[in-house]
Scaffold this motif. Structure first.
Motif, PDB file in Angstrom:
ATOM      1  N   UNK A 413       0.747  -1.159  -0.335  1.00 25.93           N
ATOM      2  CA  UNK A 413       0.161  -0.155   0.078  1.00 25.93           C
ATOM      3  C   UNK A 413       0.807   1.073   0.236  1.00 25.93           C
ATOM      4  N   UNK A 414       1.387   1.410   1.018  1.00 25.16           N
ATOM      5  CA  UNK A 414       2.772   2.749   1.246  1.00 25.16           C
ATOM      6  C   UNK A 414       4.430   2.326   1.604  1.00 25.16           C
ATOM      7  N   UNK A 415       4.923   3.141   1.136  1.00 25.26           N
ATOM      8  CA  UNK A 415       6.092   2.700   2.248  1.00 25.26           C
ATOM      9  C   UNK A 415       6.244   2.442   3.029  1.00 25.26           C
ATOM     10  N   UNK A 416       5.788   2.804   4.086  1.00 24.78           N
ATOM     11  CA  UNK A 416       5.936   2.917   5.321  1.00 24.78           C
ATOM     12  C   UNK A 416       5.445   1.723   5.876  1.00 24.78           C
ATOM     13  N   UNK A 417       4.511   1.320   4.912  1.00 26.22           N
ATOM     14  CA  UNK A 417       2.918   0.996   5.681  1.00 26.22           C
ATOM     15  C   UNK A 417       3.830  -0.203   6.246  1.00 26.22           C
ATOM     16  N   UNK A 418       3.351  -1.279   7.624  1.00 28.64           N
ATOM     17  CA  UNK A 418       3.454  -2.371   7.902  1.00 28.64           C
ATOM     18  C   UNK A 418       2.136  -2.871   8.802  1.00 28.64           C
ATOM     19  N   UNK A 419       1.441  -3.886   8.261  1.00 33.76           N
ATOM     20  CA  UNK A 419       0.218  -3.881   9.025  1.00 33.76           C
ATOM     21  C   UNK A 419       0.599  -4.242  10.367  1.00 33.76           C
ATOM     22  N   UNK A 420       1.444  -5.680  10.691  1.00 36.55           N
ATOM     23  CA  UNK A 420       1.656  -5.640  11.911  1.00 36.55           C
ATOM     24  C   UNK A 420       2.101  -4.640  13.223  1.00 36.55           C
ATOM     25  N   UNK A 421       2.484  -3.746  12.509  1.00 40.15           N
ATOM     26  CA  UNK A 421       3.214  -2.441  13.087  1.00 40.15           C
ATOM     27  C   UNK A 421       1.664  -1.382  12.792  1.00 40.15           C
ATOM     28  N   UNK A 422       0.301  -2.155  12.607  1.00 41.62           N
ATOM     29  CA  UNK A 422      -0.366  -1.202  12.409  1.00 41.62           C
ATOM     30  C   UNK A 422      -1.294  -1.414  13.856  1.00 41.62           C
ATOM     31  N   UNK A 423      -0.509  -2.718  13.396  1.00 46.49           N
ATOM     32  CA  UNK A 423      -2.100  -3.833  14.902  1.00 46.49           C
ATOM     33  C   UNK A 423      -1.263  -3.664  15.907  1.00 46.49           C
ATOM     34  N   UNK A 424      -0.229  -3.386  16.067  1.00 52.25           N
ATOM     35  CA  UNK A 424       1.044  -3.094  17.662  1.00 52.25           C
ATOM     36  C   UNK A 424       0.575  -1.694  18.021  1.00 52.25           C
ATOM     37  N   UNK A 425       0.755  -0.746  16.405  1.00 52.67           N
ATOM     38  CA  UNK A 425      -0.395   0.674  17.220  1.00 52.67           C
ATOM     39  C   UNK A 425      -1.307   0.839  18.672  1.00 52.67           C
ATOM     40  N   UNK A 426      -2.822   0.034  17.920  1.00 54.09           N
ATOM     41  CA  UNK A 426      -3.760  -0.051  18.785  1.00 54.09           C
ATOM     42  C   UNK A 426      -3.469  -0.924  19.675  1.00 54.09           C
ATOM     43  N   UNK A 427      -2.996  -2.091  20.049  1.00 55.43           N
ATOM     44  CA  UNK A 427      -2.399  -2.882  21.232  1.00 55.43           C
ATOM     45  C   UNK A 427      -1.628  -1.558  22.351  1.00 55.43           C
ATOM     46  N   UNK A 428      -0.419  -1.270  21.838  1.00 55.52           N
ATOM     47  CA  UNK A 428       0.341  -0.383  22.393  1.00 55.52           C
ATOM     48  C   UNK A 428      -0.411   0.837  23.176  1.00 55.52           C
ATOM     49  N   UNK A 429      -1.584   1.473  22.833  1.00 56.30           N
ATOM     50  CA  UNK A 429      -2.608   2.321  23.304  1.00 56.30           C
ATOM     51  C   UNK A 429      -3.702   1.550  23.775  1.00 56.30           C
ATOM     52  N   UNK A 430      -3.893   0.698  23.736  1.00 50.95           N
ATOM     53  CA  UNK A 430      -4.922   0.308  24.853  1.00 50.95           C
ATOM     54  C   UNK A 430      -3.777  -0.635  25.721  1.00 50.95           C
ATOM     55  N   UNK A 431      -2.976  -0.833  25.986  1.00 50.55           N
ATOM     56  CA  UNK A 431      -1.664  -1.560  27.355  1.00 50.55           C
ATOM     57  C   UNK A 431      -1.131   0.216  27.952  1.00 50.55           C
ATOM     58  N   UNK A 432      -1.504   0.770  27.209  1.00 52.32           N
ATOM     59  CA  UNK A 432      -0.669   2.058  28.149  1.00 52.32           C
ATOM     60  C   UNK A 432      -2.214   2.901  28.740  1.00 52.32           C
ATOM     61  N   UNK A 433      -3.332   2.570  28.284  1.00 42.11           N
ATOM     62  CA  UNK A 433      -4.415   2.669  28.895  1.00 42.11           C
ATOM     63  C   UNK A 433      -4.619   1.714  30.402  1.00 42.11           C
ATOM     64  N   UNK A 434      -4.058   0.564  30.382  1.00 45.33           N
ATOM     65  CA  UNK A 434      -4.679  -0.703  30.917  1.00 45.33           C
ATOM     66  C   UNK A 434      -5.019  -1.092  30.925  1.00 45.33           C
TER      67      UNK A 434
END
Length: 651
Positions: A413-434
């Motif tokens: 899709x795009x040069x810097x796109x990575x599906x697993x990093x995309x998943x992680x961005x949502x997990x990280x946000x949830x984790x940071x909110x516990x």
């Protein structure tokens, strides 16, 4: 519970085995895993088997109260096997992966399969009545070193057969694949090719240049190859033993479908190295890996290799700080681990992993790391009833799809796109909110919120399942690059976001693969750097809009009521702070509680307790008080650097 070390008696003189067993006992260890790389010692010559050295090691360890998990040794085929039968893999350039490391065997090579059957059966028969063998591990780390996909003729023929079973006729395959493009039609399954190096590859850099359907199916087939290879060994062991069987998976590694690989196992185990020569993982990334492994079977797991020292092959990663090994152990426990085995007991004096330090250094003398792990083991004994069979309270599910891992890799899709990093961005946000967040493909109805970022390859059956979840009151989160492809990796003739257009209540009329950041404003403010969908709401409400480019003022993030539930559509990537605030909004709308703590403090809620982890090197006030399960004292909320607390009850 299992509290152990990975052990290689073949690396040490026999007169050292007993003193090492004594040290293990002193360290509180009750289990070793061994045997997984010892094929040559078991079968020095073809057909000549000798397990005596392992027999002796098992007996000595048992005298000190230490049981054994046995690994089948098929990850390290001996040279006689490679020389006589040419069982090694070929890469996509046609080059032979010569013998001399590990995992070089081809999972479709008849000779490798046959010899693997024989050594597995000989081991199973020999140890079937040994009371000190308590479990089995199949092979070692399927998929490491890029070993999942082989491009030899055995694989091509097996792939053709696999496709014939799946498609029945070559005409059906040509139609589903769109083989008419570039005149790529096949006349028969005998004509099937593998996605090897071809005329387009390398022309424009790192580019997958085959038919996307061929690429996707080959990845599915390659994953199935190792699932079947593992099943072959499991079936043999089952003839001789009822002991549980596992395989040590690799967390975020995604060349093999972990759901499929785990189906035939009694329990999942995996190898956890938070800090090695290839980098230091954010704690949220490690937590997500644990959840990925728990989610493979949706049940608790064992860490079969837990980092015990600085780790690397030719250079070293950082040395774990005081209390960091203890912290990593409890982080695993918090996310569903109910047994831990540290890699390795004593650091190797020779071979590739001389720099992969274990519980003991090269000289075998107990020092800080040994005593820290010893202390951890004593604590775990007291807490065992809160660990074995523990259940986390999950409010959210992050859906990881291996078809979509592979599909997004093929079409990025795009040069810097990575599906697993995309998943992680949502997990990280949830984790940071516990917010306790599972990572799986589990039952959507068990969760208040289901995150499906970039769920692009989707079947009609999945689409209906998703619609039902929302209709019945669930909260669904979708993003750009969703809903546009079928199971054959064909683009659907539909407006974006494809099959999700109606439930999202929008149409993405255009999109922009970004060359420069775009600001986002509204209920959440931040920036996008990779992608922007230009959204026209139909029944949806706009949450955020774009702040620049020709689509300034157009919708970037929306929410739509559908049935009793709602669907959020995130049309762009978001920076960490913006993502966290968006997840907070989504959680509030779904009546999911967030827990605000200082940065680096993780809180995990289980049925009977709360686990608090301080991933900071400095002391912090967590703002959480309660009764400690470590010693029954009142916890005032303050945790030391890399500190851990178990509290009674719930927040």
């Amino acid at each position: 519970m299992i509290f152990g070390v990975d052990y290689y008696p073949e690396h040490w003189n026999r007169d050292e085995w007993e003193s090492q067993a004594k040290l293990m006992q002193k360290g509180g260890f009750n289990t070793v895993r061994m045997g997984e790389f010892a094929w040559k010692l078991f079968e020095k010559k073809e057909g000549e088997f000798d397990f005596s050295f392992l027999d002796d090691a098992i007996e000595i360890l048992a005298e000190y109260g230490i049981k054994t998990i046995l690994g089948t040794p098929t990850a390290a085929p001996p040279k006689w096997l490679a020389d006589k039968y040419d069982i090694v893999q070929r890469d996509k350039y046609g080059r032979k992966k010569d013998w001399g490391s590990r995992r070089e065997g081809c999972g479709n090579n008849p000779s490798y399969i046959e010899k693997s059957k024989i050594i597995t059966e000989k081991m199973a028969e020999h140890y079937k009545d040994n009371p000190n063998v308590i479990a089995w591990q199949i092979d070692n780390e399927f998929g490491c070193h890029g070993s999942t996909r082989c491009y030899c003729e055995h694989c091509r023929k097996a792939f053709a057969k696999w496709l014939e079973e799946r498609y029945q006729t070559i005409e059906n395959l040509n139609e589903k694949w769109g083989s008419v493009f570039w005149s790529l039609n096949y006349d028969s399954f005998d004509d099937i090719i593998l996605p090897k190096y071809n005329s387009c590859e390398g022309t424009y850099g790192d580019l997958w240049s085959h038919n996307p359907a061929l690429d996707l199916e080959f990845r599915r087939f390659s994953s199935d190859t190792w699932v079947n290879y593992q099943k072959m060994q499991i079936d043999i062991l089952r003839k001789y033993t009822d002991n549980p069987i596992t395989h040590n998976l690799m967390g975020h590694f995604s060349d093999i479908n972990a759901y499929d690989l785990s189906k035939d196992l009694d329990f999942v185990s995996w190898d956890n190295y938070p800090d090695n020569q290839w980098g230091t993982s954010e704690y949220e990334y490690v937590s997500m890996a644990h959840e990925n492994m728990r989610g493979a079977k949706n049940k608790n797991f064992v860490v079969m290799e837990e980092q015990a020292g600085p780790a690397g092959w030719d250079i070293l990663g950082s040395t774990p700080r005081p209390n960091q090994l203890r912290l990593w152990t409890y982080q695993a426990i918090a996310h569903g681990c109910e047994g831990v085995v540290y890699f390795r007991f004593r650091t190797a004096l020779f071979g590739m992993e001389q720099y992969w330090y274990g519980v003991l250094d090269h000289d075998g003398v107990p020092r800080r790391r040994f005593y820290e792990i010893q202390k951890t083991g004593h604590e775990l004994q007291k807490l065992e009833k809160y660990i074995v069979g523990s259940k986390n309270k999950y409010d959210a599910l992050l859906v990881k799809s291996y078809d979509n891992v592979w599909g997004h890799d093929i079409k990025r899709h795009a040069q810097n796109y990575n599906y697993e990093n995309h998943l992680y961005s949502f997990y990280k946000a949830n984790c940071d909110l516990n917010i306790n967040t599972a990572v799986s493909n589990g039952k959507y109805e068990d969760y208040k919120i289901v995150y499906m970022p970039a769920y692009n390859i989707v079947t009609d059956a999945e689409t209906e399942k998703i619609k039902e979840y929302v209709k019945n009151g669930g909260t669904l989160v979708l993003t750009f690059r969703s809903g546009t492809r079928d199971e054959y990796n064909r683009v659907r003739p539909m407006a974006l976001p494809g099959v999700f257009k109606k439930i999202a209540g929008i149409e993405a009329v255009e999109f922009d693969s970004l060359r420069k950041p775009v600001k986002i404003y509204g209920e959440v403010s931040g920036s996008a750097e990779i992608w922007c969908d230009i959204i026209k709401p139909d029944t949806a409400k706009t949450i955020c809009t774009y702040g620049s480019e020709y689509y300034k003022g157009e919708s970037a993030v929306t929410v739509n009521k559908y049935g009793k539930g709602r669907v959020y559509y995130v049309g762009c990537d978001l920076d960490n702070d913006a993502m966290k605030e968006l997840v907070r909004i989504i959680a509030k709308s779904a009546n999911v509680e967030t827990v605000d703590t200082p940065n680096g403090v993780e809180v995990v809620k289980q049925d009977d307790c709360i686990i608090i982890l301080n991933h900071n090197e400095n002391e912090v006030d967590t703002n959480i008080k309660g009764v400690s399960l470590f010693d029954g004292s009142e916890f005032d909320g303050v945790l030391d650097g890399y500190g851990v607390q178990f509290l009674e009850g719930s927040i």
